[in-house]
Design an enzyme around this catalytic site. Structure first.
Site, mmCIF file in Angstrom:
data_model
loop_
_atom_site.group_PDB
_atom_site.id
_atom_site.type_symbol
_atom_site.label_atom_id
_atom_site.label_comp_id
_atom_site.label_asym_id
_atom_site.label_seq_id
_atom_site.Cartn_x
_atom_site.Cartn_y
_atom_site.Cartn_z
ATOM 1 N N ASP A 40 0.864 -1.175 0.000
ATOM 2 C CA ASP A 40 0.000 0.000 0.000
ATOM 3 C C ASP A 40 0.899 1.222 0.000
ATOM 4 O OD1 ASP A 40 -3.250 0.254 0.608
ATOM 5 O OD2 ASP A 40 -2.137 2.097 0.992
ATOM 6 N N ASP A 66 4.780 3.108 -3.903
ATOM 7 C CA ASP A 66 3.803 3.779 -4.756
ATOM 8 C C ASP A 66 3.870 3.122 -6.140
ATOM 9 O OD1 ASP A 66 2.432 5.490 -6.429
ATOM 10 O OD2 ASP A 66 3.261 7.321 -5.557
ATOM 11 N N ASN A 89 -4.281 -4.440 -7.863
ATOM 12 C CA ASN A 89 -5.552 -3.956 -7.301
ATOM 13 C C ASN A 89 -5.554 -2.453 -7.036
ATOM 14 O OD1 ASN A 89 -8.119 -4.196 -5.432
ATOM 15 N ND2 ASN A 89 -6.515 -3.242 -4.179
ATOM 16 N N SER A 147 -12.588 -2.344 -13.859
ATOM 17 C CA SER A 147 -13.928 -1.919 -13.469
ATOM 18 C C SER A 147 -14.842 -2.035 -14.678
ATOM 19 C CB SER A 147 -13.854 -0.460 -13.015
ATOM 20 O OG SER A 147 -15.141 0.119 -13.043
ATOM 21 N N TYR A 160 -10.887 7.583 -15.902
ATOM 22 C CA TYR A 160 -10.827 6.329 -15.139
ATOM 23 C C TYR A 160 -11.177 5.145 -16.052
ATOM 24 C CZ TYR A 160 -12.231 2.898 -11.525
ATOM 25 O OH TYR A 160 -12.384 1.777 -10.739
ATOM 26 N N THR A 195 -17.231 -1.263 0.455
ATOM 27 C CA THR A 195 -15.907 -1.206 1.086
ATOM 28 C C THR A 195 -15.958 -0.099 2.145
ATOM 29 O OG1 THR A 195 -15.109 0.379 -0.537
ATOM 30 C CG2 THR A 195 -14.727 -1.947 -1.047
HETATM 31 N N1 LIG Z 1 -15.023 0.321 -4.822
HETATM 32 C C1 LIG Z 1 -15.699 0.084 -5.959
HETATM 33 O O1 LIG Z 1 -16.933 0.210 -6.024
HETATM 34 C C2 LIG Z 1 -14.938 -0.373 -7.195
HETATM 35 C C3 LIG Z 1 -15.654 -0.634 -8.376
HETATM 36 C C4 LIG Z 1 -14.987 -1.079 -9.510
HETATM 37 C C5 LIG Z 1 -13.605 -1.257 -9.457
HETATM 38 N N2 LIG Z 1 -12.919 -0.988 -8.303
HETATM 39 C C6 LIG Z 1 -11.458 -1.174 -8.307
HETATM 40 O O2 LIG Z 1 -11.101 -2.057 -7.234
HETATM 41 C C7 LIG Z 1 -9.806 -1.707 -6.748
HETATM 42 C C8 LIG Z 1 -9.869 -1.492 -5.240
HETATM 43 O O3 LIG Z 1 -10.827 -0.492 -4.950
HETATM 44 P P1 LIG Z 1 -11.220 -0.108 -3.459
HETATM 45 O O4 LIG Z 1 -12.615 0.433 -3.514
HETATM 46 O O5 LIG Z 1 -10.913 -1.217 -2.526
HETATM 47 O O6 LIG Z 1 -10.226 1.145 -3.221
HETATM 48 P P2 LIG Z 1 -9.804 1.890 -1.881
HETATM 49 O O7 LIG Z 1 -9.606 3.312 -2.243
HETATM 50 O O8 LIG Z 1 -10.727 1.555 -0.735
HETATM 51 O O9 LIG Z 1 -8.387 1.218 -1.526
HETATM 52 C C9 LIG Z 1 -7.309 1.336 -2.399
HETATM 53 C C10 LIG Z 1 -6.019 1.185 -1.620
HETATM 54 O O10 LIG Z 1 -4.961 1.386 -2.579
HETATM 55 C C11 LIG Z 1 -4.006 2.253 -2.029
HETATM 56 N N3 LIG Z 1 -3.360 3.002 -3.109
HETATM 57 C C12 LIG Z 1 -3.866 4.048 -3.807
HETATM 58 N N4 LIG Z 1 -2.968 4.510 -4.683
HETATM 59 C C13 LIG Z 1 -1.864 3.735 -4.544
HETATM 60 C C14 LIG Z 1 -0.603 3.729 -5.156
HETATM 61 N N5 LIG Z 1 -0.291 4.647 -6.075
HETATM 62 N N6 LIG Z 1 0.304 2.787 -4.795
HETATM 63 C C15 LIG Z 1 0.001 1.871 -3.834
HETATM 64 N N7 LIG Z 1 -1.195 1.846 -3.201
HETATM 65 C C16 LIG Z 1 -2.109 2.760 -3.545
HETATM 66 C C17 LIG Z 1 -4.771 3.180 -1.074
HETATM 67 O O11 LIG Z 1 -3.908 3.716 -0.061
HETATM 68 C C18 LIG Z 1 -5.842 2.242 -0.519
HETATM 69 O O12 LIG Z 1 -5.448 1.628 0.699
HETATM 70 C C19 LIG Z 1 -9.371 -0.477 -7.537
HETATM 71 O O13 LIG Z 1 -8.555 -0.872 -8.623
HETATM 72 C C20 LIG Z 1 -10.677 0.103 -8.038
HETATM 73 O O14 LIG Z 1 -10.502 0.883 -9.188
HETATM 74 C C21 LIG Z 1 -13.557 -0.558 -7.172
#
Ligand SMILES: NC(=O)c1ccc[n+]([C@@H]2O[C@H](COP(=O)([O-])OP(=O)(O)OC[C@H]3O[C@@H](n4cnc5c(N)ncnc54)[C@H](O)[C@@H]3O)[C@@H](O)[C@H]2O)c1
Length: 258
Positions: A40, A66, A89, A147, A160, A195
């Site tokens: 993370d 990162d 992810n 997504s 996005y 989430t």
């Molecule tokens: N939440 C939704 O409804 C949804 C829907 C479709 C797709 N997604 C995809 O699922 C994945 C996870 O989504 P989520 O809702 O759990 O996100 P979230 O924002 O709750 O968690 C993402 C995590 O990634 C970390 N992060 C962000 N940028 C980073 C970087 N540059 N390097 C390392 N870590 C980094 C953040 O600190 C965070 O802990 C993502 O790829 C998102 O696009 C989510």
């Protein structure tokens, strides 16, 4: 043939695993016996998930970097001596990274960059760093979380959607290049998830936005991190060795793959 999914002896890097979907995936791989590298951007989040895993006897280490910084990604993967499974992810569609919904013509290039950097360049970086050790070993698995915004399109989220569609295209190219090395590469395409960042919306049964959204879903609930974990672990398992280059919608039936 054994049907139990056993990832013992495999090192799995899950990016953005400090919360939400990534955390769920990390817990799923740990439960399947893998050693999980919890990445993370924020160390305290990764450390918390490592604690959760080790508290129940699982194997995990934190690896804060990162994904948008290729040198940092490459150094982390090198320090690990490579990984067997990479789950891309890390993404920034949620409240933390979202800078507002707008039609494409109302946005400027500077607003597109954060989405492209994390959701597309982040995936390019991690795949580039992880593949050489997988090729040398003759075995590997890459699972990228995209997504439905990228798979079927989504208004007001063009940058996005573009980044996610790009990551899906990378998966197909890498699948073609690396099948002969025993490496499979697949996408999981998510619908709306429950989430921590969206918890407030979903925990209120009368929330009008939640009601409106769920009316569009065949299975009337948001997705859960454990739904994603189950499919990610399967795609990474030895049993899924003939599945590559595919995109699996995981979306409660809001739309279908043909
Ligand atoms: N939440 C939704 O409804 C949804 C829907 C479709 C797709 N997604 C995809 O699922 C994945 C996870 O989504 P989520 O809702 O759990 O996100 P979230 O924002 O709750 O968690 C993402 C995590 O990634 C970390 N992060 C962000 N940028 C980073 C970087 N540059 N390097 C390392 N870590 C980094 C953040 O600190 C965070 O802990 C993502 O790829 C998102 O696009 C989510």
């Amino acid at each position: 043939m054994a049907m139990e999914l056993d990832l013992e002896g495999h090192r799995v890097l899950v990016t953005g695993a400090g919360q939400g979907v990534g955390r769920g995936i990390a817990l799923g791989f740990a439960a399947a016996g893998a050693e999980v590298v919890v990445n993370d951007l924020r160390l305290e989040r990764a450390a918390r998930v490592v604690e959760e895993i080790t508290a129940v006897g699982g194997a995990a280490v934190a690896s804060p970097f990162d994904v948008t910084d290729y040198a940092a990604v490459a150094a982390a993967v090198k320090a690990l001596g490579g990984v067997d499974v990479l789950v891309n992810n890390a993404g920034n569609a949620g409240a933390e990274g979202w800078s507002g919904l707008a039609t494409f013509v109302d946005t400027e290039p500077a607003q597109w960059e954060p989405f492209l950097r994390v959701n597309l360049y982040g995936v390019l970086h991690c795949c580039r760093a992880a593949l050489p050790a997988m090729i040398a070993k003759g075995w590997g698995r890459i699972v990228t979380i995209i997504s439905d915004s990228g798979r079927t399109g989504e208004a007001n989220m063009a940058a996005y959607a573009t980044a996610k569609a790009g990551a899906a295209g990378l998966t197909r190219a890498l699948a073609l290049e690396n099948g002969r090395h025993g490496i499979t590469v697949n996408n999981i395409s998510l619908g709306t998830m429950r989430t921590p960042v969206t918890e407030k919306t979903w925990s209120d049964p009368d929330n009008p936005m939640a009601k409106k959204l769920m009316a569009r879903y065949t299975i009337r609930r948001p997705g859960l991190p454990e739904d994603v974990a189950a499919l990610a672990v399967f795609l990474a398992s030895p049993q899924a060795s003939w599945i590559t280059g595919q995109t699996y919608p995981l979306n409660g039936g809001i739309s279908f793959a043909q």
